[in-house]
Design a protein around this motif. Sequence first.
Motif, PDB file in Angstrom:
ATOM      1  N   THR A  25       7.512   3.554  11.695  1.00 46.58           N
ATOM      2  CA  THR A  25       7.317   3.401  10.251  1.00 46.58           C
ATOM      3  C   THR A  25       5.830   3.322   9.915  1.00 46.58           C
ATOM      4  O   THR A  25       5.027   2.940  10.774  1.00 46.58           O
ATOM      5  CB  THR A  25       8.022   2.121   9.723  1.00 46.58           C
ATOM      6  OG1 THR A  25       7.864   2.046   8.305  1.00 46.58           O
ATOM      7  CG2 THR A  25       7.478   0.861  10.364  1.00 46.58           C
ATOM      8  N   ASN A  26       5.504   3.662   8.687  1.00 49.59           N
ATOM      9  CA  ASN A  26       4.132   3.475   8.218  1.00 49.59           C
ATOM     10  C   ASN A  26       4.024   2.235   7.329  1.00 49.59           C
ATOM     11  O   ASN A  26       2.990   1.979   6.740  1.00 49.59           O
ATOM     12  CB  ASN A  26       3.617   4.722   7.490  1.00 49.59           C
ATOM     13  CG  ASN A  26       4.455   5.059   6.270  1.00 49.59           C
ATOM     14  OD1 ASN A  26       5.446   4.391   5.973  1.00 49.59           O
ATOM     15  ND2 ASN A  26       4.072   6.104   5.571  1.00 49.59           N
ATOM     16  N   LYS A  27       5.100   1.478   7.235  1.00 50.25           N
ATOM     17  CA  LYS A  27       5.131   0.248   6.439  1.00 50.25           C
ATOM     18  C   LYS A  27       4.573  -0.923   7.239  1.00 50.25           C
ATOM     19  O   LYS A  27       4.679  -0.971   8.457  1.00 50.25           O
ATOM     20  CB  LYS A  27       6.567  -0.093   6.024  1.00 50.25           C
ATOM     21  CG  LYS A  27       7.220   0.917   5.117  1.00 50.25           C
ATOM     22  CD  LYS A  27       6.850   0.607   3.711  1.00 50.25           C
ATOM     23  CE  LYS A  27       7.725   1.368   2.737  1.00 50.25           C
ATOM     24  NZ  LYS A  27       7.411   0.989   1.384  1.00 50.25           N
ATOM     25  N   ASP A  28       4.009  -1.887   6.534  1.00 53.34           N
ATOM     26  CA  ASP A  28       3.545  -3.114   7.167  1.00 53.34           C
ATOM     27  C   ASP A  28       4.728  -3.996   7.544  1.00 53.34           C
ATOM     28  O   ASP A  28       5.790  -3.940   6.912  1.00 53.34           O
ATOM     29  CB  ASP A  28       2.627  -3.890   6.224  1.00 53.34           C
ATOM     30  CG  ASP A  28       1.301  -3.198   5.971  1.00 53.34           C
ATOM     31  OD1 ASP A  28       0.927  -2.302   6.755  1.00 53.34           O
ATOM     32  OD2 ASP A  28       0.633  -3.559   4.995  1.00 53.34           O
ATOM     33  N   ASP A  63      12.460  -0.909  -2.016  1.00 54.46           N
ATOM     34  CA  ASP A  63      11.459  -0.066  -1.388  1.00 54.46           C
ATOM     35  C   ASP A  63      10.494   0.429  -2.446  1.00 54.46           C
ATOM     36  O   ASP A  63      10.855   1.233  -3.293  1.00 54.46           O
ATOM     37  CB  ASP A  63      12.138   1.111  -0.688  1.00 54.46           C
ATOM     38  CG  ASP A  63      11.155   1.964   0.091  1.00 54.46           C
ATOM     39  OD1 ASP A  63      10.063   1.466   0.426  1.00 54.46           O
ATOM     40  OD2 ASP A  63      11.473   3.131   0.360  1.00 54.46           O
ATOM     41  N   MET A  64       9.296  -0.111  -2.407  1.00 53.98           N
ATOM     42  CA  MET A  64       8.253   0.303  -3.341  1.00 53.98           C
ATOM     43  C   MET A  64       7.027   0.704  -2.530  1.00 53.98           C
ATOM     44  O   MET A  64       6.815   0.192  -1.428  1.00 53.98           O
ATOM     45  CB  MET A  64       7.900  -0.844  -4.286  1.00 53.98           C
ATOM     46  CG  MET A  64       9.007  -1.213  -5.250  1.00 53.98           C
ATOM     47  SD  MET A  64       8.612  -2.656  -6.268  1.00 53.98           S
ATOM     48  CE  MET A  64       7.037  -2.239  -6.973  1.00 53.98           C
ATOM     49  N   PRO A  65       6.220   1.613  -3.053  1.00 52.03           N
ATOM     50  CA  PRO A  65       5.001   1.998  -2.334  1.00 52.03           C
ATOM     51  C   PRO A  65       4.127   0.780  -2.039  1.00 52.03           C
ATOM     52  O   PRO A  65       4.038  -0.148  -2.843  1.00 52.03           O
ATOM     53  CB  PRO A  65       4.295   2.951  -3.302  1.00 52.03           C
ATOM     54  CG  PRO A  65       5.366   3.417  -4.234  1.00 52.03           C
ATOM     55  CD  PRO A  65       6.372   2.321  -4.318  1.00 52.03           C
ATOM     56  N   ASN A  66       3.538   0.785  -0.863  1.00 56.23           N
ATOM     57  CA  ASN A  66       2.609  -0.260  -0.409  1.00 56.23           C
ATOM     58  C   ASN A  66       3.250  -1.625  -0.176  1.00 56.23           C
ATOM     59  O   ASN A  66       2.538  -2.600   0.035  1.00 56.23           O
ATOM     60  CB  ASN A  66       1.423  -0.395  -1.366  1.00 56.23           C
ATOM     61  CG  ASN A  66       0.680   0.903  -1.529  1.00 56.23           C
ATOM     62  OD1 ASN A  66       0.440   1.609  -0.550  1.00 56.23           O
ATOM     63  ND2 ASN A  66       0.347   1.243  -2.754  1.00 56.23           N
TER      64      ASN A  66
END
Length: 139
Positions: A25-28, A63-66
């Motif tokens: 994933t690219n999510k934190d 799920d929201m950007p950033n």
Amino acid sequence: MVDLDNRVEFEVDTKKIEEITLDLTNKDIELIITNNDEIQEINKEHRQKDMPTDVLSFPLEFDMPNMPLGSIVISNEFVQEKAKEYNHSIQNEFTLLFIHGLLHLLGYDHEIDNGEHRLKEEELIKKYNLPNSLIVRNS
């Protein structure tokens, strides 16, 4: 990126968990390492299970950007005990629990799926040269 909240004295191989996270994933991710008493309280509060456990995952419901993917909580005491019980390194046990928790954040659920969680865990175990996973050793 993994946002580490290490509440106990535990050496974390952050390079490896960052690599695994970026692979999936690219999510934190928020990662909390704690003791059995605190994880028992969290387990009781959020899952109505009044007992310590090895790993808990709390995905964000939207799920929201950033926005981060969610939180993983790991018990240092379980890591120590299971590493000794299964005769492998503490870092390997920690990494197995991290992978297990991360897959839950990504929507895998071994309790209701048709083996997808287990298959993905096995794939990552082979890729990162780790010992048997939670699902495999509990099967």
